[in-house]
Structure formats: structure tokens, C-alpha cells
Design an enzyme around this catalytic site. Structure first.
Site, PDB file in Angstrom:
ATOM      1  N   SER A 214     -10.353  -0.052   7.035  1.00 37.91           N
ATOM      2  CA  SER A 214      -9.647  -0.342   5.624  1.00 37.91           C
ATOM      3  C   SER A 214      -8.879  -1.295   5.091  1.00 37.91           C
ATOM      4  O   SER A 214      -8.479  -1.271   4.040  1.00 37.91           O
ATOM      5  CB  SER A 214      -8.514   1.228   5.534  1.00 37.91           C
ATOM      6  OG  SER A 214      -9.445   2.168   5.218  1.00 37.91           O
TER       7      SER A 214
ATOM      8  N   LYS B 166       0.857  -1.363  -0.020  1.00 44.00           N
ATOM      9  CA  LYS B 166      -0.006   0.103   0.075  1.00 44.00           C
ATOM     10  C   LYS B 166       0.940   1.232   0.040  1.00 44.00           C
ATOM     11  O   LYS B 166       1.877   1.298   0.758  1.00 44.00           O
ATOM     12  CB  LYS B 166      -0.840  -0.109   1.273  1.00 44.00           C
ATOM     13  CG  LYS B 166      -1.843   1.041   1.400  1.00 44.00           C
ATOM     14  CD  LYS B 166      -2.979   0.939   2.616  1.00 44.00           C
ATOM     15  CE  LYS B 166      -3.849   2.035   2.541  1.00 44.00           C
ATOM     16  NZ  LYS B 166      -4.740   2.134   3.639  1.00 44.00           N
TER      17      LYS B 166
ATOM     18  N   SER C 271      -9.651   2.321   2.916  1.00 49.63           N
ATOM     19  CA  SER C 271      -8.874   2.995   2.001  1.00 49.63           C
ATOM     20  C   SER C 271      -7.915   2.037   1.226  1.00 49.63           C
ATOM     21  O   SER C 271      -7.342   2.546   0.235  1.00 49.63           O
ATOM     22  CB  SER C 271      -8.034   4.094   2.884  1.00 49.63           C
ATOM     23  OG  SER C 271      -7.325   3.196   3.879  1.00 49.63           O
TER      24      SER C 271
HETATM   25  N1  GLN Z   1     -13.498   4.947   6.395  1.00 49.57           N
HETATM   26  C1  GLN Z   1     -12.738   5.203   7.444  1.00 49.57           C
HETATM   27  C2  GLN Z   1     -12.306   6.768   7.602  1.00 49.57           C
HETATM   28  O1  GLN Z   1     -12.257   7.100   6.605  1.00 49.57           O
HETATM   29  C3  GLN Z   1     -11.691   4.237   7.775  1.00 49.57           C
HETATM   30  C4  GLN Z   1     -10.362   4.374   7.072  1.00 49.57           C
HETATM   31  C5  GLN Z   1      -9.218   3.459   7.339  1.00 49.57           C
HETATM   32  O2  GLN Z   1      -9.556   2.456   7.963  1.00 49.57           O
HETATM   33  N2  GLN Z   1      -8.046   3.946   7.151  1.00 49.57           N
HETATM   34  O3  GLN Z   1     -11.677   6.934   8.232  1.00 49.57           O
END
Ligand code: GLN
Length: 481
Positions: free
Chosen positions: A174, A75, A150
Site C-alpha cells: 500500500s 494517511k 490503500s
Molecule cells: N492490497 C493489499 C490488501 O488489500 C495490500 C493493502 C495494504 O498494503 N494495506 O490487503
């Protein structure tokens, strides 16, 4: 070659069926062929082929670990020495990391081949990959839908067979949510299990890196390499790392599963609910006992999370000021102009929204009402998990309320987007580990089952997922591309 597991590939490399260079070329070719999925931000072809050559030599000399020569991808939140590390943001579009994240270092040491850096929501803020400066990655099961976020690039790449496995990070879902949307296996480890050193910070008390793979067995192999104490991360846990692959084969007879009624109520799509019901009955056949439980504070998870995560991110993102690294605006007239325009031009809309909310929640006069209150709610949610996990061994639930939604469907409605993580966010607040495991399809799109355990029980979660994968083949289904 791109549907084989790590063990099968390691076998093929050792028997001379193919070399790591050939395997790497195969994946590089697939990445080119499926460029329209937009899963990668950077493809490191030259470095990958070099690493593959080195791995072939190590394998020939008989001195190679299981991951030697296996093509994986990172990532783009993990710093990679000499390679662009953008975190999905224009702010870091010009940032070449001067060091490796601990996780990257560990994979390099094991001889894994890095194919490139994967697309993601900007600074990991999002549930659909649509906040990426590089545009959304696409879900290989239906390219009009999002892969989740994400870590959407990671999920899309693994599901489409563009990498054997990938890393992801999970602050509120995410790893698990994109894994569910793309029909792969994802594990968010216990907070502190995997070093955060060199993993660009979003919300430091919630962020955790983990594996995204086709099978639970592959996840166990990746976690074995990723986990462990790191003196460079003061929150990393100084505890021994169990042998994860060795734990996969324990029987499940007598396993106590709890189903929180709050996770199966209103808002859960009926197609998703039906898939989960079948999955749970499969566990009954494997000898598990299932009990209904209640976790009364779960309904406060989303508001508490968005106060805490935004507060922490407003502090973490203050370092992007146009002075030290990252994007700098053209011809600033003075220091204030340099700060405001660099940040104004370098960050996207969602990131700015979070910085504003977080700064507000931490400001004098509001701190007690928002931040402190959210921390108290966080404790209540943690206690819910501890009480539930005193009665049962693991909790099972949906990962997402629906299957993958359409690209653009929620971009104008941040609250609807935040609700996509309704079943994953509480787990990060409690710091416990959880997995998403492919459990079937609804309307042709993958559905994930969430398995949640107590702190540092990743070995048991992987075992529970692996046993299910011995009697089902959802994890082996591949999208037609
Ligand atoms: N969708 C959640 C956020 O936007 C979780 C994102 C994540 O786990 N990085 O904060």
C-alpha cells in the site's frame, strides 16, 4: 513552491524567500483547487496555519529542524489528537482520536505542518482506494484511473503537489503500489523500523508505516524522523537509526543486483517490462552488476498473504462492536442486535469479506489447513529472500504488473484486485524493506521500479534510489492538472 524538495523549501524558509504561513496557504489553496481528486478526507486548515506560525517563530529564532514549517499530510490511519481519524471507514466516521500516533508526534515535534488527513481504502484493505467510505481518490495523471491503494490519497496528494510529502502504510504493497501508479517515491521500511503505535491495525505482523515523497532524498529526511525504537510498540526494533541523508551519496560501483525470473515472467505488461529494462541498464552504467536469480516460492505469496492478513484483521477488527467507540446502530433491541447491526452497517463490503475469510481460516478444524499452512509458506518465502540476498545486495523487480487501471475496472472481481499486489506482497511476508522509484512511463502513465533489500538496509536502498535520481528525471515529472 509545490515542486520544490524539502531541502529547497527549508532553504527558502531560512532565507526569508517565503514564510511557512505563506507556504502553507499555497498548499491549502492547491488542495481547494484540486478537491475533485478527493485526496483528503479532512483538511485541518486552522491547525495547519497555527503550526506554520509557530514554525516561523522557531525558524526566526534559529532553533528549528529541517522539517520545521514544511507542509505534509498524514494517511487517515494515523491517530491525530483532536482530529477525525476515520481509516476510510463509516465505522470511524465519528471518531476523534484522543491521542497522537508516535509517527504524528514525531512530525509535530520536528515542527512539520500537518495539512490534513488523506484518503485511503477502508481499513487499508484494497489496491485502488475504491473501498473508501469517502469515495475513491483519483490519479492526477489520468483522473479516470485509480491512484492505487490503500495509500491512494497520499500518492495522489504528493503527485499533484497538494503536500510536500505524506505518510503511508504498507501491509502488502500500500505504499509502493500507489507510489508506482502516481509516479512518486515510496518506501516500505523493515518491519519494526517505524512505530505502529497509534497506527490503526489491519494485519499487525505485516503493517508498516513509511514515507511517500517526490524524491529519495525527501524520503530519507522523512524516514529519519519516523524511524526508531518506541517503548509503546512491542514490535518496534531497538536498533540505532542510521543517518539516512548522509548515506545518499555513496557510489554504486560493484553493487550486485538480482533479478528474480519469477518477477519478470507471464503477467507483466510489455510496456512496464520495457521501462524496467531501461532502468536496469541505467544501473549498469552506474557500475552495478546484474544477475538473474530465482525465488521459487514467490508464487505462493498471494494465497498465503490473504490467509494471514484476513486472519489478523478478523481479530483486530473485533474491537469495533458499537460499544466502546465508532459507529453505533440506531435503537438496538438487545446486545446481539447492537453488535450485528453496528458491524453490519459500519463496515463496507470488502472489510466484511476479509473478516469472514479470516474468521473461517482461524476456526477450529480449519486452523491447521489454512492458517498454519500459510505460516509455513511465509517461512519458505522468507528463506527465498534470505538466500537471494546472500548472493546479491539488492533485488530489483516491477512494483505492479500494469500501470494504473480504470476506476471501476476491478471492483467486481476481488481476485483480479488482489493480483495488483503480486510483486509487493511477498516483501511484507518476509519483513524486508523495499522502495518504489519512478522509472518512466508507459502509455503516458507512470511506472515504478521496485528495489528490495535485506532487513534494516533502508540507508542503502535510499542511496541506490537517489543515485538513479541523479541521472534520470522521472521523479521530477508532474501531471498537468
Ligand atoms: N492490497 C493489499 C490488501 O488489500 C495490500 C493493502 C495494504 O498494503 N494495506 O490487503
Amino acid at each position: 513552491m509545490h515542486t520544490k524538495t524539502i531541502n529547497q523549501l527549508a532553504q527558502g524558509l531560512r532565507s526569508g524567500e517565503f514564510s511557512s504561513v505563506e507556504l502553507t496557504q499555497h498548499f491549502l489553496q492547491r488542495i481547494r483547487q484540486h478537491e475533485s481528486l478527493n485526496a483528503f478526507i479532512t483538511v485541518t486548515e486552522g491547525l495547519a496555519l497555527q503550526a506554520a506560525q509557530a514554525a516561523d517563530q522557531r525558524i526566526a529564532s534559529g532553533d528549528a529542524s529541517l522539517l520545521a514549517g514544511i507542509p505534509i499530510a498524514q494517511k487517515d490511519i494515523f491517530c491525530t489528537l483532536g482530529v477525525k481519524t476515520s481509516c476510510g471507514s463509516k465505522m470511524l466516521d465519528n471518531f476523534i482520536a484522543p491521542y497522537n500516533a508516535t509517527v504524528v508526534e514525531k512530525f509535530n515535534h520536528a515542527g512539520a505542518v500537518m495539512l490534513g488527513k488523506l484518503n485511503m481504502d477502508e481499513f487499508a484493505m484494497g489496491s485502488s482506494n475504491e473501498t473508501s467510505f469517502y469515495g475513491p481518490a483519483r490519479n492526477p495523471w489520468d483522473t479516470q484511473t485509480v491512484p492505487g491503494g490503500s495509500s491512494g490519497g497520499s500518492a495522489a496528494a504528493v503527485a499533484a503537489g497538494l503536500a510536500v510529502a505524506a505518510t503511508g502504510t504498507d501491509t502488502g504493497g500500500s505504499i509502493r503500489q500507489p507510489a508506482a501508479f502516481c509516479g512518486i517515491t515510496g518506501l516500505k521500511p523493515t518491519y519494526g523500523r517505524v512505530s505502529r503505535y497509534g497506527m490503526i491495525a489491519y494485519a499487525s505482523s505485516l503493517d508498516q508505516g513509511g514515507p511517500m515523497t517526490r524524491t529519495a532524498e525527501d524520503a530519507a529526511i522523512l524516514l529519519q524522523t519516523m524511524a526508531g525504537f518506541d517503548a509503546k510498540d512491542s514490535t518496534s526494533a531497538d536498533l540505532p537509526v542510521p543517518d539516512y541523508p548522509a548515506a545518499l551519496n555513496q557510489p554504486l560501483a560493484g553493487l550486485k543486483i538480482g533479478l528474480p525470473k519469477e518477477f519478470f515472467g507471464e503477467g507483466l505488461d510489455s510496456g512496464v517490462a520495457a521501462v524496467l529494462e531501461t532502468a536496469i541498464s541505467e544501473y549498469r552504467k552506474l557500475g552495478a552488476e546484474v544477475a538473474d536469480i530465482s525465488m521459487p516460492n514467490l508464487n505462493m505469496a498471494i494465497p498465503a498473504y490473504y490467509v494471514i492478513a484476513c486472519a489478523e484483521s478478523s481479530a483486530n477488527l473485533s474491537r469495533y462492536d458499537g460499544v466502546r467507540f465508532g459507529y453505533r446502530c440506531e435503537s438496538p433491541v438487545d446486545l446481539t442486535d447492537l453488535y450485528t447491526r453496528s458491524r453490519g452497517e459500519g463496515f463496507g463490503k470488502e472489510v466484511k469479506r476479509r473478516i469472514l475469510m479470516g474468521t473461517y481460516a482461524l476456526s477450529a478444524g480449519y486452523y491447521d489447513a489454512y492458517y498454519l499452512k500459510a505460516q509455513k509458506v511465509r517461512r519458505l518465502i522468507s528463506q527465498d529472500f534470505q538466500q537471494a540476498l546472500a548472493q546479491v545486495d539488492v533485488i530489483m523487480s516491477p512494483v505492479t504488473p500494469t500501470t494504473a487501471f480504470g476506476i471501476g475496472a476491478k471492483m467486481d472481481d476481488p481476485i483480479a484486485m488482489y493480483l495488483a499486489d503480486i510483486y509487493t506482497i511477498a516483501i511484507n511476508l518476509a519483513g524486508v524493506p523495499a522502495m518504489s522509484v519512478p522509472a518512466g512511463f508507459s502509455g503516458g502513465m507512470p511506472v515504478g521500479l521496485q528495489i528490495i533489500g535485506n532487513h534494516f538496509t533502508e540507508d542503502r536502498l535510499l542511496n541506490i534510489a537517489h543515485q538513479y535520481q541523479q541521472v534520470t528525471d522521472w521523479h521530477q515529472q508532474t501531471p498537468t492538472l
